[in-house]
Design an enzyme around this catalytic site. Sequence first.
Site, PDB file in Angstrom:
ATOM      1  N   GLY A  14      33.397  38.406  51.422  1.00  0.00           N
ATOM      2  CA  GLY A  14      33.991  39.435  50.563  1.00  0.00           C
ATOM      3  C   GLY A  14      34.354  38.862  49.203  1.00  0.00           C
ATOM      4  O   GLY A  14      35.374  39.227  48.621  1.00  0.00           O
ATOM      5  N   SER A  16      32.981  39.377  46.419  1.00  0.00           N
ATOM      6  CA  SER A  16      32.460  40.190  45.318  1.00  0.00           C
ATOM      7  C   SER A  16      33.525  41.007  44.596  1.00  0.00           C
ATOM      8  O   SER A  16      33.336  41.377  43.441  1.00  0.00           O
ATOM      9  CB  SER A  16      31.387  41.138  45.859  1.00  0.00           C
ATOM     10  OG  SER A  16      31.902  41.943  46.902  1.00  0.00           O
ATOM     11  N   ARG A  17      34.603  41.323  45.283  1.00  0.00           N
ATOM     12  CA  ARG A  17      35.625  42.197  44.675  1.00  0.00           C
ATOM     13  C   ARG A  17      37.016  41.690  45.033  1.00  0.00           C
ATOM     14  O   ARG A  17      37.178  40.892  45.973  1.00  0.00           O
ATOM     15  CB  ARG A  17      35.481  43.638  45.189  1.00  0.00           C
ATOM     16  CG  ARG A  17      34.245  44.351  44.708  1.00  0.00           C
ATOM     17  CD  ARG A  17      34.283  45.845  45.036  1.00  0.00           C
ATOM     18  NE  ARG A  17      34.176  46.128  46.443  1.00  0.00           N
ATOM     19  CZ  ARG A  17      35.140  46.686  47.188  1.00  0.00           C
ATOM     20  NH1 ARG A  17      36.288  47.028  46.648  1.00  0.00           N
ATOM     21  NH2 ARG A  17      34.942  46.908  48.480  1.00  0.00           N
ATOM     22  N   ASN A  92      37.811  35.868  53.901  1.00  0.00           N
ATOM     23  CA  ASN A  92      38.574  36.825  53.091  1.00  0.00           C
ATOM     24  C   ASN A  92      38.184  38.277  53.347  1.00  0.00           C
ATOM     25  O   ASN A  92      39.025  39.167  53.254  1.00  0.00           O
ATOM     26  CB  ASN A  92      38.365  36.490  51.599  1.00  0.00           C
ATOM     27  CG  ASN A  92      38.791  37.631  50.697  1.00  0.00           C
ATOM     28  OD1 ASN A  92      39.966  37.841  50.436  1.00  0.00           O
ATOM     29  ND2 ASN A  92      37.816  38.416  50.233  1.00  0.00           N
ATOM     30  N   SER A 154      47.731  38.566  56.216  1.00  0.00           N
ATOM     31  CA  SER A 154      48.444  39.660  55.553  1.00  0.00           C
ATOM     32  C   SER A 154      49.877  39.713  56.073  1.00  0.00           C
ATOM     33  O   SER A 154      50.149  39.323  57.218  1.00  0.00           O
ATOM     34  CB  SER A 154      47.770  41.002  55.858  1.00  0.00           C
ATOM     35  OG  SER A 154      48.576  42.075  55.388  1.00  0.00           O
ATOM     36  N   TYR A 167      44.739  47.523  61.871  1.00  0.00           N
ATOM     37  CA  TYR A 167      44.780  46.498  60.815  1.00  0.00           C
ATOM     38  C   TYR A 167      45.867  45.459  61.123  1.00  0.00           C
ATOM     39  O   TYR A 167      45.640  44.249  61.034  1.00  0.00           O
ATOM     40  CB  TYR A 167      45.033  47.184  59.473  1.00  0.00           C
ATOM     41  CG  TYR A 167      45.031  46.262  58.269  1.00  0.00           C
ATOM     42  CD1 TYR A 167      43.839  45.893  57.651  1.00  0.00           C
ATOM     43  CD2 TYR A 167      46.231  45.771  57.744  1.00  0.00           C
ATOM     44  CE1 TYR A 167      43.843  45.051  56.544  1.00  0.00           C
ATOM     45  CE2 TYR A 167      46.229  44.933  56.634  1.00  0.00           C
ATOM     46  CZ  TYR A 167      45.041  44.571  56.031  1.00  0.00           C
ATOM     47  OH  TYR A 167      45.047  43.739  54.943  1.00  0.00           O
TER      48      TYR A 167
HETATM   49  P1  NAP Z   1      38.862  44.911  48.591  1.00  0.00           P
HETATM   50  O1  NAP Z   1      39.256  44.952  47.170  1.00  0.00           O
HETATM   51  O2  NAP Z   1      38.658  46.179  49.330  1.00  0.00           O
HETATM   52  O3  NAP Z   1      37.553  43.995  48.723  1.00  0.00           O
HETATM   53  C1  NAP Z   1      36.996  43.783  49.993  1.00  0.00           C
HETATM   54  C2  NAP Z   1      35.867  42.786  49.915  1.00  0.00           C
HETATM   55  O4  NAP Z   1      35.385  42.559  51.261  1.00  0.00           O
HETATM   56  C3  NAP Z   1      34.669  43.272  49.119  1.00  0.00           C
HETATM   57  O5  NAP Z   1      34.067  42.164  48.515  1.00  0.00           O
HETATM   58  C4  NAP Z   1      33.754  43.855  50.206  1.00  0.00           C
HETATM   59  O6  NAP Z   1      32.379  43.855  49.840  1.00  0.00           O
HETATM   60  C5  NAP Z   1      34.008  42.867  51.323  1.00  0.00           C
HETATM   61  N1  NAP Z   1      33.680  43.420  52.646  1.00  0.00           N
HETATM   62  C6  NAP Z   1      34.177  44.532  53.236  1.00  0.00           C
HETATM   63  N2  NAP Z   1      33.631  44.700  54.457  1.00  0.00           N
HETATM   64  C7  NAP Z   1      32.772  43.662  54.630  1.00  0.00           C
HETATM   65  C8  NAP Z   1      31.919  43.284  55.685  1.00  0.00           C
HETATM   66  N3  NAP Z   1      31.808  44.008  56.816  1.00  0.00           N
HETATM   67  N4  NAP Z   1      31.170  42.169  55.544  1.00  0.00           N
HETATM   68  C9  NAP Z   1      31.249  41.423  54.394  1.00  0.00           C
HETATM   69  N5  NAP Z   1      32.055  41.750  53.367  1.00  0.00           N
HETATM   70  C10 NAP Z   1      32.809  42.854  53.484  1.00  0.00           C
HETATM   71  O7  NAP Z   1      39.952  44.107  49.454  1.00  0.00           O
HETATM   72  P2  NAP Z   1      41.078  43.058  48.980  1.00  0.00           P
HETATM   73  O8  NAP Z   1      42.305  43.802  48.696  1.00  0.00           O
HETATM   74  O9  NAP Z   1      40.525  42.121  47.984  1.00  0.00           O
HETATM   75  O10 NAP Z   1      41.321  42.288  50.366  1.00  0.00           O
HETATM   76  C11 NAP Z   1      40.749  41.022  50.652  1.00  0.00           C
HETATM   77  C12 NAP Z   1      41.440  40.443  51.879  1.00  0.00           C
HETATM   78  O11 NAP Z   1      42.831  40.329  51.636  1.00  0.00           O
HETATM   79  C13 NAP Z   1      41.305  41.309  53.132  1.00  0.00           C
HETATM   80  O12 NAP Z   1      41.164  40.490  54.274  1.00  0.00           O
HETATM   81  C14 NAP Z   1      42.619  42.055  53.172  1.00  0.00           C
HETATM   82  O13 NAP Z   1      42.945  42.467  54.484  1.00  0.00           O
HETATM   83  C15 NAP Z   1      43.560  40.988  52.654  1.00  0.00           C
HETATM   84  N6  NAP Z   1      44.813  41.496  52.108  1.00  0.00           N
HETATM   85  C16 NAP Z   1      44.827  42.348  51.039  1.00  0.00           C
HETATM   86  C17 NAP Z   1      46.045  42.776  50.552  1.00  0.00           C
HETATM   87  C18 NAP Z   1      46.165  43.694  49.360  1.00  0.00           C
HETATM   88  O14 NAP Z   1      47.292  44.133  49.068  1.00  0.00           O
HETATM   89  N7  NAP Z   1      45.105  43.992  48.647  1.00  0.00           N
HETATM   90  C19 NAP Z   1      47.249  42.378  51.163  1.00  0.00           C
HETATM   91  C20 NAP Z   1      47.183  41.531  52.254  1.00  0.00           C
HETATM   92  C21 NAP Z   1      45.961  41.077  52.710  1.00  0.00           C
HETATM   93  P3  NAP Z   1      31.587  45.272  49.564  1.00  0.00           P
HETATM   94  O15 NAP Z   1      32.191  45.857  48.342  1.00  0.00           O
HETATM   95  O16 NAP Z   1      30.158  44.874  49.380  1.00  0.00           O
HETATM   96  O17 NAP Z   1      31.809  46.111  50.790  1.00  0.00           O
END
Ligand code: NAP
Length: 264
Positions: A14, A16-17, A92, A154, A167
């Site tokens: 993940g 990419s974003r 990630n 998380s 989740y």
């Molecule tokens: P995000 O902005 O939604 O980005 C998700 C990333 O994961 C994207 O690059 C997406 O690629 C990739 N992805 C999703 N499903 C996938 C799959 N099946 N196989 C491979 N890649 C996949 O999420 P984020 O907020 O950056 O979160 C990243 C991590 O941090 C996650 O594990 C999340 O649970 C954790 N986290 C986030 C927060 C928060 O507040 N944002 C807080 C605590 C923990 P595509 O676009 O190609 O699908």
Amino acid sequence: MNDTPTHRTAIVTGGSRGIGRGIAEALGAAGHNVVINYNSNADAAQQAADAVKAAGGDALIVQADIGQSDDRKRLVDEAIARFGRIDLLVNNAGVGPKVRADLMDMAEESWDWVLDVNLKGPFFLTQLVANRMIEQGEADQPPEAPPAIVNIGSISAYTASINRGEYCIAKAGIGMMTSLFADRLAPHGINVYEVRPGIIATDMTSGVKAKYDKLILEDGITPIRRWGKPDDIAKAVVAIATGLLPFSTGEVINVDGGFHMKRL
Ligand code: NAP
């Protein structure tokens, strides 16, 4: 494979974003070869790869659904084919449930999908990569730091949200997964960490921005009253990647503005 590798190679799932992109870019700036994995958004992956290269690293993009066994194997094979070795895995990639359903109505399909991507995928990818790291041995290891695995957890590991129980359960599992692999891999010189983000501004949280704006900025739910940024998480990962925590393993690094503290 290079005879004398001077650059460490990292896989960022993940990458990419959001948080993963921040991690990929920061690792690039720290001189890593970065394997940027994504699932569906190829344009975002290309932009992340461009950013890694602009920051000074090398980048390889690999589409792979982390929830799928064959995709995980292909991800590792393509990383090895391009860079010859893997020194860091950042688990990630993660998803929230498509529908935030009450615990009493949660669909089994949602459980399966969220657990596959957020827990089963990272577990079996770690197994694959760790076996490769053990095979690699120390012979060609770049000098900066020993191999490491970082799981992005998380605050949901210990914070109950009854409208996204799947989740929370997956992230609680990441906590135990970190302990298990830390114990198992320590004899091989591989350290394992969990970096545990708080509320971070990404696409994942954009749909609940108004709710969190109030909680953070007005109610002070975090002692540090601001949203977290992907770069906040990236700094912790770079500290691990560059060997600044050599005598720590199984460690949870909270990057949450102090959210985890009990306060009175
Ligand atoms: P995000 O902005 O939604 O980005 C998700 C990333 O994961 C994207 O690059 C997406 O690629 C990739 N992805 C999703 N499903 C996938 C799959 N099946 N196989 C491979 N890649 C996949 O999420 P984020 O907020 O950056 O979160 C990243 C991590 O941090 C996650 O594990 C999340 O649970 C954790 N986290 C986030 C927060 C928060 O507040 N944002 C807080 C605590 C923990 P595509 O676009 O190609 O699908």
